[in-house]
Design a protein around this motif. Structure first.
Motif, PDB file in Angstrom:
ATOM      1  N   UNK A   1       0.837  -1.205   0.000  1.00 43.40           N
ATOM      2  CA  UNK A   1       0.000   0.000   0.000  1.00 43.40           C
ATOM      3  C   UNK A   1       0.873   1.256   0.000  1.00 43.40           C
ATOM      4  N   UNK A   2       0.300   2.350  -0.487  1.00 49.65           N
ATOM      5  CA  UNK A   2       1.003   3.630  -0.477  1.00 49.65           C
ATOM      6  C   UNK A   2       1.235   4.082   0.962  1.00 49.65           C
ATOM      7  N   UNK A   3       2.308   4.839   1.154  1.00 52.46           N
ATOM      8  CA  UNK A   3       2.644   5.371   2.477  1.00 52.46           C
ATOM      9  C   UNK A   3       2.763   6.886   2.373  1.00 52.46           C
ATOM     10  N   UNK A   4       3.032   7.524   3.482  1.00 48.18           N
ATOM     11  CA  UNK A   4       3.200   8.984   3.470  1.00 48.18           C
ATOM     12  C   UNK A   4       4.507   9.376   2.785  1.00 48.18           C
ATOM     13  N   UNK A   5       5.442   8.460   2.661  1.00 46.87           N
ATOM     14  CA  UNK A   5       6.670   8.742   1.919  1.00 46.87           C
ATOM     15  C   UNK A   5       6.497   8.370   0.442  1.00 46.87           C
ATOM     16  N   UNK A   6       5.976   7.169   0.186  1.00 44.22           N
ATOM     17  CA  UNK A   6       5.721   6.723  -1.187  1.00 44.22           C
ATOM     18  C   UNK A   6       4.217   6.858  -1.442  1.00 44.22           C
ATOM     19  N   UNK A   7       3.800   8.075  -1.718  1.00 45.45           N
ATOM     20  CA  UNK A   7       2.372   8.376  -1.774  1.00 45.45           C
ATOM     21  C   UNK A   7       1.679   7.767  -2.992  1.00 45.45           C
ATOM     22  N   UNK A   8       2.427   7.396  -4.008  1.00 46.73           N
ATOM     23  CA  UNK A   8       1.856   6.736  -5.173  1.00 46.73           C
ATOM     24  C   UNK A   8       2.031   5.221  -5.107  1.00 46.73           C
ATOM     25  N   UNK A   9       2.566   4.720  -4.015  1.00 44.90           N
ATOM     26  CA  UNK A   9       2.799   3.294  -3.902  1.00 44.90           C
ATOM     27  C   UNK A   9       4.149   2.903  -4.472  1.00 44.90           C
ATOM     28  N   UNK A  10       4.309   1.606  -4.761  1.00 44.33           N
ATOM     29  CA  UNK A  10       5.609   1.061  -5.172  1.00 44.33           C
ATOM     30  C   UNK A  10       5.577   0.489  -6.587  1.00 44.33           C
ATOM     31  N   UNK A  11       4.589   0.902  -7.368  1.00 49.50           N
ATOM     32  CA  UNK A  11       4.448   0.347  -8.710  1.00 49.50           C
ATOM     33  C   UNK A  11       5.638   0.625  -9.612  1.00 49.50           C
ATOM     34  N   UNK A  12       6.336   1.742  -9.391  1.00 49.81           N
ATOM     35  CA  UNK A  12       7.462   2.077 -10.271  1.00 49.81           C
ATOM     36  C   UNK A  12       8.640   1.133 -10.093  1.00 49.81           C
ATOM     37  N   UNK A  13       8.562   0.235  -9.120  1.00 56.14           N
ATOM     38  CA  UNK A  13       9.623  -0.774  -8.976  1.00 56.14           C
ATOM     39  C   UNK A  13       9.728  -1.618 -10.241  1.00 56.14           C
ATOM     40  N   UNK A  14       8.639  -1.742 -10.986  1.00 50.03           N
ATOM     41  CA  UNK A  14       8.672  -2.492 -12.243  1.00 50.03           C
ATOM     42  C   UNK A  14       9.603  -1.824 -13.252  1.00 50.03           C
ATOM     43  N   UNK A  15       9.644  -0.493 -13.243  1.00 51.82           N
ATOM     44  CA  UNK A  15      10.530   0.214 -14.163  1.00 51.82           C
ATOM     45  C   UNK A  15      11.997  -0.061 -13.812  1.00 51.82           C
ATOM     46  N   UNK A  16      12.285  -0.098 -12.513  1.00 48.75           N
ATOM     47  CA  UNK A  16      13.647  -0.429 -12.086  1.00 48.75           C
ATOM     48  C   UNK A  16      13.990  -1.860 -12.477  1.00 48.75           C
ATOM     49  N   UNK A  17      13.019  -2.763 -12.361  1.00 47.99           N
ATOM     50  CA  UNK A  17      13.250  -4.144 -12.774  1.00 47.99           C
ATOM     51  C   UNK A  17      13.537  -4.212 -14.269  1.00 47.99           C
ATOM     52  N   UNK A  18      12.817  -3.408 -15.053  1.00 51.32           N
ATOM     53  CA  UNK A  18      13.081  -3.360 -16.482  1.00 51.32           C
ATOM     54  C   UNK A  18      14.497  -2.900 -16.782  1.00 51.32           C
ATOM     55  N   UNK A  19      14.996  -1.951 -15.987  1.00 52.32           N
ATOM     56  CA  UNK A  19      16.371  -1.479 -16.162  1.00 52.32           C
ATOM     57  C   UNK A  19      17.365  -2.594 -15.859  1.00 52.32           C
ATOM     58  N   UNK A  20      17.104  -3.366 -14.805  1.00 51.98           N
ATOM     59  CA  UNK A  20      17.978  -4.500 -14.461  1.00 51.98           C
ATOM     60  C   UNK A  20      17.982  -5.518 -15.593  1.00 51.98           C
TER      61      UNK A  20
END
Length: 363
Positions: free
Chosen positions: A124-143
């Protein structure tokens, strides 16, 4: 993940709206355009659907679950394929097959960063990551792109070394069979990954599928190398190894372009056109201003400004914003939320209501 209400700052009839889909649409909205809106609301009632928070969360979890399943199935199939090929490499000494084997193994291991990304995306989104963690997929694509690049370098090194120091290839029939196994395994995985990736909107998974498809054709190139070696052309095997490197470089270009676009928030322009057309058909929307779409993992979010009647009440402007967001949710695939800002239609002699913001505009 539920959307939260944001404070509304109303200057005149200007209205920003971020609808909380965990709530009902039952709150009253007096309409001056009631007759026009009635048709839209009847369509809403007669079309089975739901925008409840639980439904959206279930949809996101289902997408991640399908992505995870695709990853682990791919890992098993490509792992088995690479293992069969590795056994043949040991006995044959084929560098073309070695390059194909290493690339298949690397492709199988890309399931690890993607798996981590899908798991993170469920949080779930947090007060720090207010949009959630979905962009982790973009980092995975970079890897994944870096992994493809590393396998290309290794395949090129092995092929060049064999050209400098030629050695005969042993057990050519086994090499040919291993090449066919590599093609079959990669093509099956490619079809599976691309189908699931497009279904859930994961650019990283689609890129990985395209990667696997190219690997399948490089496996067939190994077959050509084995045929050349059988005819006595000793350099056929390392030359095919270099051809495999070139093929890897091509898929690297395509995958890198796809991942770069996603990291830069690129979307299909046709999707923007489709959203604008839907907004213009909403009763009460006089014009559509700035529209922005962005991917967060394999889900979309939107921000848009619409022009409404300058004499509309606050409730009427809010109702138009609700209908606008509703239209977007029905029209744009994989859209989870939209932030709709309602601007009053200008009148003669009236100053721009956004004039006070002009000094904050980027130069």
């Amino acid at each position: 993940m539920s959307d939260r209400h944001h404070p509304h700052d109303h200057d005149g009839h200007g209205h920003s709206h971020h609808h909380d889909h965990s709530r009902d649409h039952a709150h009253p909205h007096p309409h001056s355009h009631a007759s026009a809106s009635l048709r839209h609301r009847l369509q809403h009632v007669l079309t089975p659907h739901s925008h409840e928070t639980a439904d959206k969360l279930d949809s996101a979890l289902e997408s991640s679950a399908r992505g995870m399943r695709a990853l682990w199935v791919s890992l098993a199939v490509l792992g088995a394929t690479a293992l069969v090929q590795a056994l043949v490499v040991v006995g044959s000494g084929s560098v073309a097959l070695l390059g194909d084997t290493v690339h298949n193994a690397a492709d199988a291991l890309t399931a690890v960063p993607l798996g981590i990304a899908f798991v993170l995306g469920r949080r779930a989104a947090t007060r720090r990551f207010t949009y959630g963690y979905g962009r982790a997929e973009d980092l995975a694509g970079l890897v994944i792109v870096l992994t493809i690049a590393a396998s290309a370098v290794f395949a090129a090194w092995a092929a060049v070394e064999r050209l400098v120091d030629p050695r005969p290839v042993q057990h050519l029939p086994a090499v040919a069979v291993a090449a066919l196994v590599g093609f079959a395994g990669n093509e099956w995985v490619a079809r599976y990954r691309i189908r699931v990736g497009r279904a859930i909107g994961s650019a990283a998974l689609v890129a990985d599928g395209l990667h696997a498809r190219t690997d399948g054709f490089t496996s067939l190139a190994v077959l050509l190398g084995a045929g050349g070696a059988a005819l006595g052309w000793q350099s056929a095997d390392p030359i095919v190894g270099l051809a495999i490197t070139a093929a890897i470089a091509l898929v690297l270009r395509d995958a890198a372009r796809e991942v770069f676009r996603r990291m830069m928030d690129a979307v299909d322009p046709a999707l923007v056109d489709r959203a604008e057309r839907a907004l213009r058909q909403v009763p009460g929307v006089h014009a559509v201003g700035e529209l922005r779409l962005r991917w967060i993992g394999h889900r979309l979010r939107a921000e848009v400004a619409v022009v409404v009647d300058g004499e509309a009440t606050l409730r009427q402007a809010h109702a138009v914003a609700v209908d606008a967001e509703h239209a977007l949710l029905h029209t744009v695939p994989r859209l989870t939320a939209a932030l709709v800002h309602a601007d009053p239609a200008p009148t003669a002699g009236e100053s721009d209501p956004h004039l006070t913001l002009a000094h904050h505009a980027s130069p």
